[in-house]
Every structure is written in C-alpha cells, then in structure tokens.
Enzyme design. Sequence first.
Site, mmCIF file in Angstrom:
data_model
loop_
_atom_site.group_PDB
_atom_site.id
_atom_site.type_symbol
_atom_site.label_atom_id
_atom_site.label_comp_id
_atom_site.label_asym_id
_atom_site.label_seq_id
_atom_site.Cartn_x
_atom_site.Cartn_y
_atom_site.Cartn_z
ATOM 1 N N TYR A 1 -8.599 14.291 -7.734
ATOM 2 C CA TYR A 1 -7.700 13.741 -8.463
ATOM 3 C C TYR A 1 -7.015 14.799 -9.188
ATOM 4 C CZ TYR A 1 -6.052 10.594 -12.501
ATOM 5 O OH TYR A 1 -5.428 10.115 -13.295
ATOM 6 N N LYS B 1 -2.802 15.387 -9.223
ATOM 7 C CA LYS B 1 -1.996 15.197 -10.570
ATOM 8 C C LYS B 1 -1.227 16.450 -10.971
ATOM 9 C CE LYS B 1 -2.843 10.882 -11.180
ATOM 10 N NZ LYS B 1 -1.741 9.979 -11.065
ATOM 11 N N ASN C 1 3.298 4.586 -10.568
ATOM 12 C CA ASN C 1 2.077 4.553 -11.246
ATOM 13 C C ASN C 1 0.896 4.416 -10.159
ATOM 14 O OD1 ASN C 1 0.302 3.445 -13.523
ATOM 15 N ND2 ASN C 1 0.056 1.677 -12.155
ATOM 16 N N ASP D 1 0.804 -1.128 -0.131
ATOM 17 C CA ASP D 1 -0.046 -0.024 -0.036
ATOM 18 C C ASP D 1 0.972 1.301 -0.021
ATOM 19 O OD1 ASP D 1 -1.491 2.141 0.400
ATOM 20 O OD2 ASP D 1 -2.747 1.164 2.030
ATOM 21 N N VAL D 2 1.083 1.933 -1.098
ATOM 22 C CA VAL D 2 2.106 2.931 -1.394
ATOM 23 C C VAL D 2 1.788 4.059 -0.131
ATOM 24 C CG1 VAL D 2 2.365 2.361 -3.702
ATOM 25 C CG2 VAL D 2 0.876 4.067 -3.125
#
Length: 262
Positions: free
Chosen positions: A167, A171, A98, A71-72
């Site tokens: 989101y 980004k 990613n 789990d990053v």
Amino acid sequence: MNAKQTGAKQTGAKQTGIAVVTGAGSGIGRAVAVELLRAGWSVALAGRRVETLEETAALVPEGAALAVRTDVARPEHVSTLFSTTVEHFGRVDLLFNNAGTFGPGGVPVEELPYDAWRHVVDTNLNGAFLCAQAAYRQMKEQEPQGGRIINNGSISAHTPRPHSAAYTATKHALTGLTKSLSLDGRPYRIAVGQIDIGNAATDMTARMQTGALQANGEVAPEPVMDVADVARTVRHMAELPLEANVQFATVLATAMPYVGRG
C-alpha cells in the site's frame, strides 16, 4: 437527465460539469460522488459492483448519475468507462481517481504473497494510471479543452504504517504520477492534484477506532474524522477554475498519530 453536456458551467465563482468518480460504491468515493451530485455535477459512478453504485446514486435521486461497472485494473473496463461517460454526458471535466485497496493488513513483508502485492499495485497504481490516461486523452481532445484530475493519495504517501509495504509503495508512486501528470497537462489546460487523507470514518477504517498497530509495536485506538469533511475538500479542489490548482492537500483527523509517526 441530459444526454449531452457542452462543457463545464459556472455557478457564481464555482465550476461544475461532468465528473468520473472511481470506487464510488462505498467510503470516500461514495461521499465525494454524493457531494458532487448535490452540488449539481453530473457524475459517472465507477466500481466493481453495480448494485452499490446504484445505492450511491439513490442517495441523491434528483442527481444526474450514471453507474458503470468498472475494474480499474483492466484496460478494457477503463476504456468502456470513459467512452460510456462521453457518450452519455458529452465530455469529462473531472476525474476523482479514488479506487484503491489496502491489501492484506498486518502481513510482514517477508510473508506477503506476490499475488497480494500484485493486486494492490494493479488497483492502486496501474488502475490510477489507466484512468488518468483515459481522462487525459479525453480532456486534451474535447472542446472546450481541459479538465481536472484529483488523485486520492494517502497519509501513507508520506509516512508508512507497520506492515504496509504494498500500500505504501503504491501511494508513494501515486505522488510521482501526480507530479508528472500535472507537468504534462499544462499545455492542455489539464490541472492535476492530489488529496492525502488520514483516518476518514469509512468501513475500511473501522478498525482504527478499536485498535491499530503503532510503530512502537503497541495496538491503540485512533481518532477518525467525518468522511463528509473529505468530500467537501475534494469539491473545493474540483470547483476551482482551471487557472488555479491545489497541487497537494492533506486532510486528517486532528489528533491521529501522523506528525511524528514512526
């Protein structure tokens, strides 16, 4: 499978070595991992579900793949991912950063729960930072020194879709992280770039083909491209010598509403 590797190797003009791919159990991460494995890279596959990582590895049975449940967003998981990769393969030459999530789709900002916002930020931004930091530490200290980090940005790193505050914010932030890491990595032969992807055909984008909300309030289907085309682009970026870097690349379905969006 070799237990130790002593650095990136040259295949003609192309460089291969040891890669870490996050979000490798599906979608873009799986496609990139498969592309690298077929090209001779050794790849640590990171993701939350070991079974899907093993499915990715099984697509290239002759490849040198290592599945690591990760789990990053959890620092201890990221630390284990990189220590396990180095223990198994000896070094890290490439990180494809990613792993990510859209979060709840189509929710207006005034109705977006904080927990949902936090989940997107933890995965897309904090997770990317933690993985980049761990990769950076390893690449700086290993011999030969250096390596490459490729962050998965998005078309949304440039232009938002409706109801995508979490989101889109992550980004945009990832672009700043890419630039800063690229600058800081120069003395240590660490090259950092970003690929911004639009409408690659994966499970996450399946709804695009049936109808996506547009800036004018209409719902319209959008074209998609083969995810393998994205994977080949990442491989091209990865196999450049460290003296060269693709700082930013944009790969999108040709006719998707991006240029002029909004």
